[in-house]
Design a protein around this motif. Structure first.
Motif, PDB file in Angstrom:
ATOM      1  N   THR A  13      49.047  29.274  39.293  1.00 47.08           N
ATOM      2  CA  THR A  13      48.970  30.362  38.323  1.00 47.08           C
ATOM      3  C   THR A  13      47.630  30.323  37.590  1.00 47.08           C
ATOM      4  OG1 THR A  13      51.354  30.480  38.054  1.00 47.08           O
ATOM      5  CG2 THR A  13      50.024  31.346  36.248  1.00 47.08           C
ATOM      6  N   ALA A  14      47.197  29.147  37.186  1.00 44.23           N
ATOM      7  CA  ALA A  14      45.897  29.021  36.513  1.00 44.23           C
ATOM      8  C   ALA A  14      44.769  29.465  37.446  1.00 44.23           C
ATOM      9  CB  ALA A  14      45.678  27.590  36.035  1.00 44.23           C
ATOM     10  N   GLY A  15      44.871  29.107  38.717  1.00 44.54           N
ATOM     11  CA  GLY A  15      43.874  29.547  39.696  1.00 44.54           C
ATOM     12  C   GLY A  15      43.872  31.058  39.874  1.00 44.54           C
ATOM     13  N   CYS A  16      45.073  31.641  39.918  1.00 42.16           N
ATOM     14  CA  CYS A  16      45.178  33.104  40.028  1.00 42.16           C
ATOM     15  C   CYS A  16      44.569  33.781  38.801  1.00 42.16           C
ATOM     16  CB  CYS A  16      46.639  33.524  40.178  1.00 42.16           C
ATOM     17  SG  CYS A  16      47.340  33.190  41.804  1.00 42.16           S
ATOM     18  N   ALA A  17      44.801  33.215  37.623  1.00 43.28           N
ATOM     19  CA  ALA A  17      44.247  33.784  36.396  1.00 43.28           C
ATOM     20  C   ALA A  17      42.715  33.740  36.442  1.00 43.28           C
ATOM     21  CB  ALA A  17      44.776  33.040  35.168  1.00 43.28           C
ATOM     22  N   THR A  18      42.186  32.650  36.963  1.00 40.25           N
ATOM     23  CA  THR A  18      40.733  32.506  37.086  1.00 40.25           C
ATOM     24  C   THR A  18      40.174  33.560  38.037  1.00 40.25           C
ATOM     25  OG1 THR A  18      41.003  30.131  36.716  1.00 40.25           O
ATOM     26  CG2 THR A  18      38.882  30.864  37.606  1.00 40.25           C
ATOM     27  N   TYR A  19      40.842  33.726  39.166  1.00 36.65           N
ATOM     28  CA  TYR A  19      40.402  34.719  40.145  1.00 36.65           C
ATOM     29  C   TYR A  19      40.528  36.132  39.579  1.00 36.65           C
ATOM     30  CZ  TYR A  19      39.745  36.892  44.737  1.00 36.65           C
ATOM     31  OH  TYR A  19      39.284  37.642  45.785  1.00 36.65           O
ATOM     32  N   ALA A  20      41.568  36.388  38.799  1.00 41.69           N
ATOM     33  CA  ALA A  20      41.729  37.701  38.185  1.00 41.69           C
ATOM     34  C   ALA A  20      40.554  38.005  37.252  1.00 41.69           C
ATOM     35  CB  ALA A  20      43.053  37.779  37.424  1.00 41.69           C
ATOM     36  N   ILE A  21      40.104  36.990  36.522  1.00 40.87           N
ATOM     37  CA  ILE A  21      38.931  37.176  35.660  1.00 40.87           C
ATOM     38  C   ILE A  21      37.710  37.510  36.513  1.00 40.87           C
ATOM     39  CG2 ILE A  21      37.288  35.982  34.148  1.00 40.87           C
ATOM     40  CD1 ILE A  21      39.696  34.535  32.907  1.00 40.87           C
ATOM     41  N   GLN A  22      37.543  36.801  37.633  1.00 41.89           N
ATOM     42  CA  GLN A  22      36.411  37.088  38.513  1.00 41.89           C
ATOM     43  C   GLN A  22      36.451  38.526  39.021  1.00 41.89           C
ATOM     44  OE1 GLN A  22      36.705  33.587  41.340  1.00 41.89           O
ATOM     45  NE2 GLN A  22      34.491  33.723  41.007  1.00 41.89           N
ATOM     46  N   LEU A  23      37.617  38.944  39.491  1.00 41.56           N
ATOM     47  CA  LEU A  23      37.743  40.298  40.026  1.00 41.56           C
ATOM     48  C   LEU A  23      37.538  41.353  38.942  1.00 41.56           C
ATOM     49  CD1 LEU A  23      40.760  39.856  42.459  1.00 41.56           C
ATOM     50  CD2 LEU A  23      38.340  40.138  43.059  1.00 41.56           C
ATOM     51  N   ALA A  24      38.097  41.107  37.763  1.00 41.78           N
ATOM     52  CA  ALA A  24      37.919  42.055  36.656  1.00 41.78           C
ATOM     53  C   ALA A  24      36.438  42.140  36.272  1.00 41.78           C
ATOM     54  CB  ALA A  24      38.768  41.639  35.454  1.00 41.78           C
TER      55      ALA A  24
END
Length: 184
Positions: free
Chosen positions: A111-122
């Motif tokens: 989940t923390a990794g997904c949150a990090t990737y979401a920040i990158q994509l955003a």
């Protein structure tokens, strides 16, 4: 840019300059992080925004990593360069709760990794380039201390964010997925 185009064209950019995201844009990026899959709604992550004078402190913390892990003198220059690579850095801490049997540590880490990737994509969707730095750089005791980490926390990355120094046009070729996809 539509969502599928964003997902299939994202690339890390290591040469970043001003401008960095504004406070409003940062909030949008954090909202993206808050909407990733999160079993139990634990929000097992925390973000530390580093900019301006904070980048000087980051440089010191990265140099401490070099000495702590005896990485060699040549890595001192790399530590200096890393801290100056982008106008903004977001430190990401995975807040792992081992007291919840139903949601194992590995799932919280994802989940923390997904949150990090979401920040990158955003960030990309807002027009900013970025790169995710990890390795020994995120394991230093002084860095963990500066990020107020608890014993079970894990710093999983430093997101370097800014504007691409130069616009690199890359082929948007279709990659071959056949070697790692199968059907049951």
């Amino acid at each position: 840019m539509n969502a599928l185009q964003l997902l299939t064209s994202r690339r890390s950019e290591k040469k970043l300059v001003e401008p960095a995201p504004s406070a409003e844009e940062l909030e949008q990026m954090f909202q993206a992080a808050l909407h990733v899959p999160d079993h139990g709604h634990l929000q097992p992550y925390r973000f530390i925004v580093i900019e301006n004078e904070g980048l000087e402190q980051l440089e010191k913390l990265l140099k401490d990593v070099v000495f702590e892990f005896d990485l060699g003198e040549e890595r001192i220059k790399k530590a200096e360069n890393l801290a100056k690579r982008a106008p903004m850095v977001i430190g990401v801490v995975a807040k792992i709760r081992r007291d919840i049997e139903k949601i194992p540590a590995w799932e919280q880490m994802l989940t923390a990794g997904c949150a990090t990737y979401a920040i990158q994509l955003a960030a990309n969707a807002l027009g900013y380039a970025n790169v995710w730095i990890s390795g020994k750089w995120v394991d230093g005791a002084e860095l963990r201390n500066a990020f107020h980490c608890e014993a079970t926390d894990k710093v999983i990355g430093l997101l370097m964010i800014g504007s691409a120094e130069e616009k690199i046009i890359r082929d948007r070729k279709q990659l071959d997925s056949s070697s790692f996809v199968s059907y049951l």
